[in-house]
Design an enzyme around this catalytic site. Structure first.
Site, mmCIF file in Angstrom:
data_model
loop_
_atom_site.group_PDB
_atom_site.id
_atom_site.type_symbol
_atom_site.label_atom_id
_atom_site.label_comp_id
_atom_site.label_asym_id
_atom_site.label_seq_id
_atom_site.Cartn_x
_atom_site.Cartn_y
_atom_site.Cartn_z
ATOM 1 N N LYS A 28 0.840 -1.245 -0.039
ATOM 2 C CA LYS A 28 -0.011 -0.068 -0.232
ATOM 3 C C LYS A 28 0.734 1.224 -0.169
ATOM 4 C CE LYS A 28 -4.244 1.854 2.637
ATOM 5 N NZ LYS A 28 -4.872 1.423 3.865
ATOM 6 N N SER A 55 -9.811 1.702 3.083
ATOM 7 C CA SER A 55 -8.991 2.295 2.256
ATOM 8 C C SER A 55 -7.701 1.535 1.475
ATOM 9 C CB SER A 55 -8.154 3.482 3.053
ATOM 10 O OG SER A 55 -7.384 2.791 3.855
ATOM 11 N N SER A 99 -10.030 -0.625 7.340
ATOM 12 C CA SER A 99 -9.423 -0.635 5.760
ATOM 13 C C SER A 99 -8.597 -1.666 5.340
ATOM 14 C CB SER A 99 -8.410 0.721 5.813
ATOM 15 O OG SER A 99 -9.068 1.933 6.030
#
Lengths: 467, 477, 95
Positions: free
Chosen positions: A58, A133, A157
């Site tokens: 990420k 997210s 997330s």
């Protein structure tokens, strides 16, 4: 290893224009890693739990020399000089860091639509969100562009994108995994979390990244091995079923999948016990007050002075205001404003302090529940993946997506999302297993049992072309 | 209407650690700008703080030295504001649970009057970097070497009533912390900084007047000057029937005035909240106690000992305790067995005089306490005269070396061998029959001139007492 | 929430907002904060605030200086620098 690397890069080139999971893929960097792993293996070193495994990272985790933007314009072009601890550990395990994945800007969101560049699409249905997210990380795995990935979970997330994309995703016990190198959103809730196609892979990834780190003062100090003891079987395990996790607000297919799961577990010898979590309703306002307050302070360093693009003006005050005004997206600005307000003089007690007190109550509520049960089970999200653009006009709507995941984050307890079925239109449905602090490996063991009972064999989705 | 000044001082002191408070960068003073920085103290994305154990110990030590209560549970808070020398956009400090509180400082005015001021609290915090503003440029330059250096902020009760008291307080605070080895407390190097809060009220009133903050005073003298000006300014305003505006003013060295600093756009709202990156710190009470027991003798205790036990004069005691390093040096001389008064005279008269000539610190001496002690024992044993010893010491201070070696190379050792001295005595008597006659004729004081001649002829190596005796024997009476 | 309050917060947070943004944020923040009022329903009088894991204690590190990377790399990350300094528009006292 070069074959694996080339393969992954080819898949990314082929599929990512449709999925938009990645923000940066550095071909040279990937091939160089592959060569390094090859020579390592040649020299006799075959140790490394992830040798040659393509892992997506990420883009709020620092990899030295590679872009780390948190999907924000204010960090466009920024390349950190250091590796996050979890990245160091992945490298040591021989992993192939395949690329940086898309996210909601600064991890603030539940759909990856808040990225400054583009939303990530759900490989199961490209018109739908991949969740957020950590949407990019989830979509990368679900489309076969990576075998597993690291995401971050503050209020859901990792779990929610895992649920939307048909993957397993773990939010570890707070402090189990080092945060050093994870760009902070809300420090007392952020955790790096592994995502993979199944529980076993998730566990392997967790074992590599978790454990004490002297660089993170909030990281737990007990050796990881201590958390892997006494892993029970299914017989006689007590599973809590809170009525608050069975409301009518939950989509029917999700409720049906949960009912099937419960039946399968009960048949296998698990005992379902009713536990009450009446504070569930208060978790969202509590969560949003705590995270926005911490974020308003964590994001103060982004001012263009020492790194990142600048917007100049007449003076220093302009430099700050314009750089931040232009560099931050809407949701980020909104949350900074909320947090600044909640901490400000005259409002601190009624907002921030109040939220911390309710947080204490929520933690105690889970404590009490875990004195009666070993795990708590419920859906990860009230719905499967929604359409891109469906919820983005009203921020509050998106906040409510976190209703099942935010409470556990506030209490610091671990939570895992495991795929338990599909809707009629083949959208994945995820169930969430919660456990007391330190029960991460027990939860993963239960998830394996669930996979076995439901006959789940996770593989990447067939991504439709020409979307 | 009698007006009185009410002064409270906030002093920031850099702790004498080797690395910074929350990262391992060197805490040394100076260095090329931005050479002692790392991702943590420059506020890069993703970094985290880890507390320096030694900084914690020194903060506890400072708390003990100031008679404070030490917390067994302490935490850090974020103080949020924007400034180019503050990389994270917040300073890690302590808000409502400072490591130490409720202490006091005893100090003395110039005339010896003792005073006591309360210490409200002392807390740990990280220092900010430095911004320099080149003359005539439209930019400022930022150096983050200092960012993250450990500080303790010592907040004094508003117990001071005059600039002189403030000066005496700061002098005592400086000495106390230097003695405890907490910090160098060098205002010129910035390891000790002072801000003052001043207000005026009617004498005897309980209420406090409007407080004005004064900053930018970089020496104790400047603090006194700034306060003098500010008190006068406020008194004049009040006597003219005007109000004091609550503001921050800066001391202007050039003309000794205080001027309003640029009015801030926004009242400061620091939005303090507990730093989520740093959990609660638990201090073992026995560890806290062990630090207190290891607290070095304070300068006041030492001064008392010099006056009472060593019977040194008030003046001597003051001079020999003023600086910790000098005092320790003196202690070592005493440890070699030198009589206190003798040691005091020589350290003050010769050693300090030598240092003062070049304003050099005692650490730069080419000799150690043991060397002085050795020299003094030679005087005591009659191997060197006072005068000769002073010459030898001068040589030792400029070129180094042991006392005995220097004495020999300068050929200043007293003549032990009587025959040599006898020969000189005989010669002098032969050459000066007139003085001999004077003496034998009843003028006993004439012997002094003869002693002088013998001493000159022996180049100072003769002991005047011995010479006198020999002459008396020869001259018969 | 009134636009003046938005102004105050935006200034504290050093974020420049357009008139349109101020209007929109005022609306949204009012609605969100209204929703947060829900917490007032709970009696928290005797409850200590939870900001850290209750059993965690702050670790300390030894006072050993060490440098890990070439510091000038960090200066070069800045868009505006005059080695060895970072550069900003002139700072006025009391800002």
């Amino acid at each position: 290893m070069l074959d694996i690397a080339e393969d992954s890069l080819a898949r990314i080139e082929d599929l990512d224009p449709g999925v938009h999971a990645f923000l940066h893929v550095d071909r040279d960097h990937v091939l160089a890693q592959a060569r390094a792993i090859d020579s390592r293996v040649k020299s006799g070193d075959r140790e490394g739990a992830l040798l040659g495994v393509p892992v997506a990272i990420k883009d709020n985790l620092c990899i030295a020399g590679l872009p780390t933007t948190c999907a924000s314009r204010i960090l466009e072009g920024y390349r950190p000089t250091y590796d996050a601890t979890v990245v160091e550990r992945l490298r040591a395990a021989g992993a192939l860091l395949i690329g940086k994945t898309n996210l909601d800007e600064y991890a603030m969101g539940a759909s990856t639509e808040n990225s400054a560049w583009f939303p990530t699409r759900n490989p199961h249905d490209l018109k739908r969100v991949a969740g957020g997210s950590s949407g990019g990380s989830a979509a990368a795995i679900a489309s076969g562009m990576a075998l597993c990935a690291l995401g971050s979970d503050t209020g859901g997330s990792v779990r929610q994108p895992a649920s939307f994309c048909g993957l397993t995703g773990l939010r570890p016990t707070y402090g189990l995994v080092s945060r050093y190198g994870l760009v902070a959103f809300a420090s007392s809730l952020d955790q790096v979390g592994p995502l993979a196609l199944n529980a076993e892979d998730t566990e392997i990834l967790l074992s590599v990244i978790a454990g004490p780190d002297a660089r993170d003062s909030t990281c737990r100090t007990r050796p990881l091995a201590e958390y892997r003891r006494d892993l029970p079987g299914l017989r006689g395990v007590r599973i809590g079923a809170p009525p608050q996790y069975e409301s009518d607000a939950i989509d029917r297919p999700v409720r049906q999948a949960m009912a099937r799961l419960r039946a399968a577990l009960e048949e296998a010898g698990a005992e379902f016990v009713r536990v009450d979590l009446p504070l569930t309703d208060y978790a969202i306002p509590t969560y949003y007050l705590v995270v926005t307050s911490e974020a308003s302070s964590n994001l103060a360093r982004f001012d263009g002075v020492r790194y990142g693009p600048r917007s100049e003006g007449a003076d220093l005050a302009d430099l700050y205001r314009r750089t931040r005004g232009r560099g931050f997206g809407d949701e980020v600005k909104r949350r900074i404003m909320l947090g600044t307000f909640a901490l400000s003089s005259g409002y601190y007690d009624a907002y921030y302090k109040k939220a911390l007190q309710v947080r204490q109550m929520i933690a105690r509520e889970f404590d009490a529940a875990f004195s009666k049960v070993d795990f708590i089970l419920g859906p990860t999200a009230p719905t499967p993946a929604f359409n891109i653009g469906e919820k983005s006009s009203d921020p509050l709507q998106l906040y409510l997506c976190d209703v099942f995941t935010a409470p556990s984050s506030l209490a610091g307890i671990p939570g895992l999302s495991v795929p338990v079925g599909f809707t009629e239109s083949r959208l994945p449905i995820g169930a969430q297993i919660l456990g007391p602090p330190g029960s991460d490996f027990r939860i993963l063991r239960l998830a394996r049992d669930v996979e076995r009972l439901l006959g789940i064999e996770n593989r990447p989705a067939e991504v439709s072309r020409g979307a | 209407m009698e007006l009185e000044a009410v002064i409270g001082l906030e002093v920031h002191v850099q702790l004498g650690t080797r690395s910074k408070l929350f990262c391992a960068c060197s805490a040394e003073f100076g260095g090329t700008p931005n050479s002692r920085i790392c991702p943590i103290c420059t506020g890069q994305p993703g970094v985290l703080p880890v507390l320096n154990r030694e900084a914690l110990r020194l903060a506890v030590l400072a708390g003990h030295a100031l008679h404070c209560t030490i917390r067994t549970h302490t935490k850090f808070d974020r103080k949020n504001y924007f400034y180019p020398d503050l990389p994270k956009g917040y300073q890690i400090s302590q808000f409502d649970q400072p490591i130490a509180y409720h202490g006091d400082l005893e100090f003395q005015m110039d005339d010896g009057t003792p005073r006591r001021a309360g210490i409200t609290r002392a807390h740990l915090e990280e220092d900010a970097g430095k911004a320099v503003h080149p003359e005539g440029a439209t930019i400022s330059l930022v150096d983050l070497n200092r960012a993250g250096i450990p500080l303790i902020e010592i907040v004094g009760e508003p117990d001071l009533r005059s600039p002189a008291e403030a000066g005496a307080y700061l002098t005592a605070l400086r000495r106390t912390l230097r003695y405890a080895r907490v910090s160098e407390c060098d205002m010129e190097k910035g390891s000790m900084r002072c801000d003052a809060n001043v207000s005026i009220r009617t004498s005897g009133s309980e209420r406090l007047g409007t407080k004005v903050e004064v900053k930018n005073m970089n020496s104790i003298r400047n603090v006194e000057h700034a306060l003098a000006f500010e008190i006068e300014r406020q008194k004049n305003l009040l006597l003219a029937g005007e109000c004091i505006i609550q503001e921050t003013r800066s001391f202007r060295d050039a003309d000794g005035t205080t001027v309003r600093m640029r009015v801030k756009e926004q009242a400061d709202d620091y939005r303090y909240f507990p730093d989520p990156d740093l959990p609660l710190f638990e201090l073992d009470p026995s560890w806290i106690e062990s630090i207190r027991r290891l607290l070095p003798e304070s300068y006041r205790e030492r001064r008392r000992r010099y006056e009472k036990d060593l019977a040194l004069s008030d003046y001597d005691a003051e001079v020999l305790t003023e600086d910790r390093e000098v005092s320790d040096w003196f202690e070592k001389v005493l440890a070699e067995g030198v009589a206190p008064k003798v040691a005091a005279n020589w350290v003050q008269g010769e050693i300090l005089a030598h240092l003062n000539a070049t304003a050099a610190p005692i650490g730069t001496l080419r000799i150690g306490p043991r060397d002085l002690a050795e020299l003094l024992s030679m005087v005591d044993a009659g191997e060197l005269s006072q005068l000769a010893a002073k010459k030898v010491l001068k040589e030792m201070l400029s070129a180094g070396g042991r006392a005995r070696d220097c004495a020999q190379s300068l050929d200043l050792l007293q003549m032990r061998d009587s025959s040599e001295l006898n020969a000189i005595v005989d010669q002098v008597l032969r050459e000066d029959p007139k003085t001999v006659a004077d003496y034998q004729g009843g003028k006993k004081s004439a012997i002094n001139g003869l002693i002088g001649k013998v001493m000159r002829a022996s180049r100072g190596k003769g002991d005047p007492q011995v010479i006198k005796q020999l002459l008396a024997e020869r001259l018969g009476g | 929430m009134k636009p003046e309050e938005i102004d105050k917060i935006a200034t504290l947070a050093r974020i420049e907002l357009s008139t349109e943004e101020k209007r929109r944020f005022a609306e949204q923040l009012t609605s969100i904060l209204g929703y947060f009022q829900k917490l007032q329903e709970l009696d928290t009088r005797e409850v200590p605030p939870l900001s850290h894991s209750p059993d965690q204690r702050g670790p300390t590190r030894p006072d050993e200086p060490c440098s890990s990377i070439h510091p000038v790399e960090l200066v070069r990350l800045s868009q505006c620098h005059q080695e060895p300094f970072f550069v900003v528009p002139r700072v006025l006292e009391g800002l």
